[in-house]
Design a protein around this motif. Sequence first.
Motif, PDB file in Angstrom:
ATOM      1  N   VAL A 243       7.841  -0.432-109.442  1.00 31.27           N
ATOM      2  CA  VAL A 243       8.108   0.932-109.897  1.00 31.27           C
ATOM      3  C   VAL A 243       8.376   1.809-108.685  1.00 31.27           C
ATOM      4  O   VAL A 243       7.575   1.850-107.746  1.00 31.27           O
ATOM      5  CB  VAL A 243       6.941   1.512-110.716  1.00 31.27           C
ATOM      6  N   LEU A 244       9.526   2.481-108.701  1.00 27.34           N
ATOM      7  CA  LEU A 244       9.889   3.422-107.661  1.00 27.34           C
ATOM      8  C   LEU A 244       9.668   4.832-108.196  1.00 27.34           C
ATOM      9  O   LEU A 244      10.297   5.224-109.186  1.00 27.34           O
ATOM     10  CB  LEU A 244      11.351   3.242-107.245  1.00 27.34           C
ATOM     11  N   PHE A 245       8.791   5.582-107.565  1.00 28.75           N
ATOM     12  CA  PHE A 245       8.523   6.958-107.982  1.00 28.75           C
ATOM     13  C   PHE A 245       9.430   7.907-107.208  1.00 28.75           C
ATOM     14  O   PHE A 245       9.291   8.062-105.995  1.00 28.75           O
ATOM     15  CB  PHE A 245       7.051   7.317-107.738  1.00 28.75           C
ATOM     16  N   ASP A 246      10.372   8.523-107.925  1.00 26.27           N
ATOM     17  CA  ASP A 246      11.224   9.555-107.353  1.00 26.27           C
ATOM     18  C   ASP A 246      10.456  10.862-107.471  1.00 26.27           C
ATOM     19  O   ASP A 246      10.562  11.577-108.449  1.00 26.27           O
ATOM     20  CB  ASP A 246      12.550   9.621-108.114  1.00 26.27           C
ATOM     21  N   ARG A 247       9.680  11.156-106.473  1.00 25.99           N
ATOM     22  CA  ARG A 247       8.584  12.130-106.475  1.00 25.99           C
ATOM     23  C   ARG A 247       7.434  11.542-107.287  1.00 25.99           C
ATOM     24  O   ARG A 247       7.636  10.704-108.154  1.00 25.99           O
ATOM     25  CB  ARG A 247       9.013  13.502-106.994  1.00 25.99           C
ATOM     26  N   SER A 248       6.242  11.998-106.986  1.00 24.38           N
ATOM     27  CA  SER A 248       5.069  11.321-107.521  1.00 24.38           C
ATOM     28  C   SER A 248       3.931  12.311-107.711  1.00 24.38           C
ATOM     29  O   SER A 248       4.149  13.517-107.823  1.00 24.38           O
ATOM     30  CB  SER A 248       4.641  10.225-106.534  1.00 24.38           C
ATOM     31  N   TRP A 249       2.707  11.767-107.718  1.00 21.20           N
ATOM     32  CA  TRP A 249       1.533  12.633-107.813  1.00 21.20           C
ATOM     33  C   TRP A 249       1.421  13.569-106.609  1.00 21.20           C
ATOM     34  O   TRP A 249       0.652  14.519-106.650  1.00 21.20           O
ATOM     35  CB  TRP A 249       0.269  11.810-107.982  1.00 21.20           C
ATOM     36  N   TYR A 250       2.217  13.317-105.566  1.00 24.53           N
ATOM     37  CA  TYR A 250       2.198  14.221-104.411  1.00 24.53           C
ATOM     38  C   TYR A 250       2.926  15.543-104.682  1.00 24.53           C
ATOM     39  O   TYR A 250       3.018  16.391-103.790  1.00 24.53           O
ATOM     40  CB  TYR A 250       2.748  13.514-103.177  1.00 24.53           C
ATOM     41  N   ASN A 251       3.430  15.729-105.897  1.00 27.44           N
ATOM     42  CA  ASN A 251       3.958  17.046-106.282  1.00 27.44           C
ATOM     43  C   ASN A 251       2.916  18.136-106.060  1.00 27.44           C
ATOM     44  O   ASN A 251       3.253  19.267-105.699  1.00 27.44           O
ATOM     45  CB  ASN A 251       4.371  17.039-107.753  1.00 27.44           C
TER      46      ASN A 251
END
Length: 298
Positions: free
Chosen positions: A133-141
């Motif tokens: 799974v590649l997160f294009d933006r993540s929980w680091y929002n």
Amino acid sequence: MISQDKQRRFEAELIDSYDEELEMELDDRMLDGEGTFTDEDRALRKMYFRELFRLQGELVKLQDWVVTTGHRLVVIFEGRDAAGKGGAIKRITQRLNPRVCRVAALPAPNNRERTQWYFQRYVTHLPAGGEIVLFDRSWYNRAGVERVMNFCTDEEYEEFFRSVPEFEKMLVRSGIQIIKYWFSITDDEQEVRFQARIQDPLKQWKLSPMDLESRRRWEAYTVAKEVMLQRSHIPEAPWWVVQAVDKKRARLNCMHHLLSQVPYHEIEHPAIDLPARVYNKDYSRQPVPGSIIVPEVY
């Protein structure tokens, strides 16, 4: 034995698939405002495509290994707007099976999600065995846009940094590998890319009011990024910074580094024999009504 006609059609099919990259390359050149190619440009272009195809071939091997071993891999892509995250993700996934390697690009949380545990909506996108799974933006929002735009309170911000190391350690203990990338660009480069998007009708959709406001708050994003890298860089899931002013180098460097972080190896597959088609003498193909044929405009 393959006939000459089928060999020609086979080669044409390969070339057609490569044209996808050529179209992207032309699009990138237009986006960057570059005109005619110099000899040096052509040489760099050849090198770029040669390495791109080679690395994509290795990513296919990585995919096979992930499926065979049941490995679970999460790759996080963070960076400023127009840093090139999407372009890198596109090249990574281009030749992979979307059932194995998928992209999670979550929209802003809805009213219900805002009342949930912060990480809850991300957990549902984590990989099962044999998935990437590649997160294009993540929980680091929360550490970036939410902090800069005041979408979270100081208490929620601090709680995030207390929780995220434990959250990621828990995922790693469960067998999920986490690789985190920050795509780094300069102030001047972001301005050029934003201006190019403004002038390109095919790219204007990429510019949102939030993007424009982020441009104004460049320094606040810089501070937020520095805090994020400092407070969430852990041995179990370290941050890696991709120098992304040159988009093509950034893509190749990211792909090369990603491959180096996973202990994959080529999986042997049995030879594939195409079975002969079965012909039935009683079968008669019915004509297709002309009214449902797509007009051949081209």
